[in-house]
Design a protein around this motif. Structure first.
Motif, short mmCIF file in Angstrom:
data_model
loop_
_atom_site.label_atom_id
_atom_site.label_comp_id
_atom_site.label_asym_id
_atom_site.label_seq_id
_atom_site.Cartn_x
_atom_site.Cartn_y
_atom_site.Cartn_z
N THR A 191 -81.32 -48.29 -8.87
CA THR A 191 -79.88 -48.09 -9.04
C THR A 191 -79.55 -47.97 -10.52
O THR A 191 -78.78 -47.09 -10.93
CB THR A 191 -79.09 -49.27 -8.41
N ALA A 192 -80.12 -48.85 -11.33
CA ALA A 192 -79.87 -48.83 -12.78
C ALA A 192 -80.40 -47.55 -13.42
O ALA A 192 -79.75 -46.96 -14.29
CB ALA A 192 -80.48 -50.06 -13.44
N LEU A 193 -81.58 -47.11 -12.99
CA LEU A 193 -82.15 -45.87 -13.55
C LEU A 193 -81.30 -44.66 -13.18
O LEU A 193 -81.07 -43.78 -14.02
CB LEU A 193 -83.59 -45.69 -13.08
N THR A 194 -80.81 -44.62 -11.96
CA THR A 194 -79.94 -43.52 -11.54
C THR A 194 -78.64 -43.55 -12.35
O THR A 194 -78.16 -42.52 -12.83
CB THR A 194 -79.64 -43.60 -10.03
N ALA A 195 -78.08 -44.75 -12.51
CA ALA A 195 -76.86 -44.90 -13.30
C ALA A 195 -77.10 -44.47 -14.75
O ALA A 195 -76.25 -43.82 -15.36
CB ALA A 195 -76.35 -46.34 -13.25
N GLY A 227 -79.13 -42.21 -15.78
CA GLY A 227 -79.11 -40.75 -15.78
C GLY A 227 -77.69 -40.20 -15.76
O GLY A 227 -77.37 -39.25 -16.49
N LEU A 228 -76.82 -40.80 -14.94
CA LEU A 228 -75.41 -40.38 -14.91
C LEU A 228 -74.75 -40.63 -16.25
O LEU A 228 -73.98 -39.80 -16.75
CB LEU A 228 -74.66 -41.15 -13.82
N LEU A 229 -75.05 -41.78 -16.85
CA LEU A 229 -74.44 -42.13 -18.13
C LEU A 229 -74.91 -41.20 -19.25
O LEU A 229 -74.15 -40.91 -20.17
CB LEU A 229 -74.75 -43.58 -18.48
N ALA A 230 -76.15 -40.74 -19.15
CA ALA A 230 -76.65 -39.80 -20.17
C ALA A 230 -75.79 -38.55 -20.18
O ALA A 230 -75.51 -37.98 -21.24
CB ALA A 230 -78.11 -39.46 -19.89
N ASP A 260 -72.72 -38.55 -19.69
CA ASP A 260 -71.48 -38.95 -20.36
C ASP A 260 -71.69 -39.20 -21.86
O ASP A 260 -70.77 -39.64 -22.55
CB ASP A 260 -70.94 -40.25 -19.74
N GLY A 261 -72.93 -39.00 -22.32
CA GLY A 261 -73.23 -39.26 -23.73
C GLY A 261 -73.49 -40.72 -24.04
O GLY A 261 -73.43 -41.14 -25.19
N ILE A 262 -73.79 -41.53 -23.02
CA ILE A 262 -74.08 -42.96 -23.20
C ILE A 262 -75.56 -43.17 -22.92
O ILE A 262 -76.05 -42.84 -21.85
CB ILE A 262 -73.21 -43.82 -22.26
N ASP A 263 -76.26 -43.74 -23.90
CA ASP A 263 -77.70 -43.95 -23.82
C ASP A 263 -77.97 -45.37 -23.32
O ASP A 263 -77.84 -46.33 -24.07
CB ASP A 263 -78.31 -43.73 -25.21
N ALA A 264 -78.34 -45.49 -22.04
CA ALA A 264 -78.54 -46.80 -21.42
C ALA A 264 -80.01 -47.19 -21.40
O ALA A 264 -80.87 -46.40 -21.00
CB ALA A 264 -77.99 -46.79 -19.99
N GLU A 265 -80.27 -48.41 -21.82
CA GLU A 265 -81.61 -48.99 -21.72
C GLU A 265 -81.69 -49.73 -20.39
O GLU A 265 -80.76 -50.46 -20.02
CB GLU A 265 -81.85 -49.96 -22.88
N VAL A 266 -82.80 -49.58 -19.68
CA VAL A 266 -82.97 -50.26 -18.39
C VAL A 266 -84.10 -51.27 -18.51
O VAL A 266 -85.22 -50.93 -18.86
CB VAL A 266 -83.26 -49.26 -17.25
N VAL A 267 -83.76 -52.54 -18.22
CA VAL A 267 -84.73 -53.63 -18.23
C VAL A 267 -85.03 -53.99 -16.78
O VAL A 267 -84.13 -54.30 -16.01
CB VAL A 267 -84.18 -54.86 -18.98
N ASP A 268 -86.31 -53.96 -16.43
CA ASP A 268 -86.80 -54.37 -15.11
C ASP A 268 -87.34 -55.79 -15.26
O ASP A 268 -88.31 -56.02 -15.97
CB ASP A 268 -87.91 -53.41 -14.67
N LEU A 269 -86.69 -56.76 -14.63
CA LEU A 269 -87.11 -58.15 -14.76
C LEU A 269 -88.49 -58.39 -14.16
O LEU A 269 -89.21 -59.28 -14.61
CB LEU A 269 -86.09 -59.08 -14.11
N ARG A 270 -88.86 -57.64 -13.13
CA ARG A 270 -90.16 -57.72 -12.45
C ARG A 270 -90.47 -59.10 -11.88
O ARG A 270 -90.81 -59.23 -10.73
CB ARG A 270 -91.29 -57.28 -13.37
N ILE A 271 -90.39 -60.14 -12.68
CA ILE A 271 -90.66 -61.50 -12.23
C ILE A 271 -89.41 -62.32 -12.49
O ILE A 271 -88.83 -62.25 -13.58
CB ILE A 271 -91.85 -62.10 -13.02
N LEU A 272 -88.98 -63.09 -11.50
CA LEU A 272 -87.76 -63.86 -11.65
C LEU A 272 -88.00 -65.28 -12.15
O LEU A 272 -87.09 -65.91 -12.69
CB LEU A 272 -87.00 -63.90 -10.32
N ARG A 273 -89.22 -65.78 -11.96
CA ARG A 273 -89.52 -67.11 -12.45
C ARG A 273 -90.91 -67.10 -13.03
O ARG A 273 -91.87 -66.99 -12.26
CB ARG A 273 -89.40 -68.12 -11.33
N GLN A 317 -73.96 -49.69 -6.29
CA GLN A 317 -74.30 -48.26 -6.31
C GLN A 317 -74.24 -47.75 -7.76
O GLN A 317 -73.53 -48.32 -8.59
CB GLN A 317 -73.32 -47.47 -5.43
N PRO A 318 -74.97 -46.67 -8.06
CA PRO A 318 -74.98 -46.14 -9.43
C PRO A 318 -73.58 -45.85 -9.99
O PRO A 318 -73.33 -46.11 -11.16
CB PRO A 318 -75.81 -44.86 -9.30
N GLU A 319 -72.68 -45.35 -9.16
CA GLU A 319 -71.32 -45.05 -9.66
C GLU A 319 -70.59 -46.32 -10.08
O GLU A 319 -69.80 -46.30 -11.03
CB GLU A 319 -70.51 -44.28 -8.62
#
Length: 132
Positions: free
Chosen positions: A20-24, A26-29, A31-44, A116-118
């Motif tokens: 969802t974050a990666l899709t968002a 792409g949408l933000l790009a 709009d001219g907004i450069d979003a970094e996506v962090v995948d937590l992968r492990i919660l603890r 959702q990405p929107e």
């Protein structure tokens, strides 16, 4: 782990919310907004080092969580950012979480309840226009 580097905002997710974050992002790009996506992968344990380094780069954060907003992992991540990197923030932390209802079975209702990405895009656009 950084799944997509960016400079304007950090999107933090885990599991299904990473897509969802990666899709968002792409949408933000568009709009001219450069979003970094962090995948937590492990919660603890949470990867505080990666989270705080990203916050220091972008100064804005949106946490995306399929859990409810109340008592969620998004709340824990937000609290840690406030505890460890508060002065790095240029805007309040935003959380995009599931609707606080029992998860519906019907596919269209499930989509309506989950982040959702929107919705992520709208949260980011508000942060970018709410510069402190």
């Amino acid at each position: 782990m950084i799944r997509r580097p960016g400079r304007d905002v950090t999107l933090i997710g885990y599991g299904g919310t990473v897509a969802t974050a990666l899709t968002a992002a792409g949408l933000l790009a568009g709009d001219g907004i450069d979003a970094e996506v962090v995948d937590l992968r492990i919660l603890r344990p949470l990867d505080d080092t990666t989270i705080m380094a990203s916050v220091a780069r972008t100064h804005r954060v949106v946490v995306v969580d399929e859990g409810w907003r109340t008592g969620s992992l998004a709340a824990e991540v937000s609290a840690r950012i406030v505890e460890q990197a508060f002065y790095e923030l240029d805007a309040p932390i935003a959380r995009v979480c599931s609707a606080e209802v029992p998860m519906p079975y019907a596919a269209q209702l499930e989509r309506a309840a989950l982040p959702q990405p929107e919705g992520v895009r709208a949260a980011v656009r508000e942060l970018v226009t709410t510069d402190g």
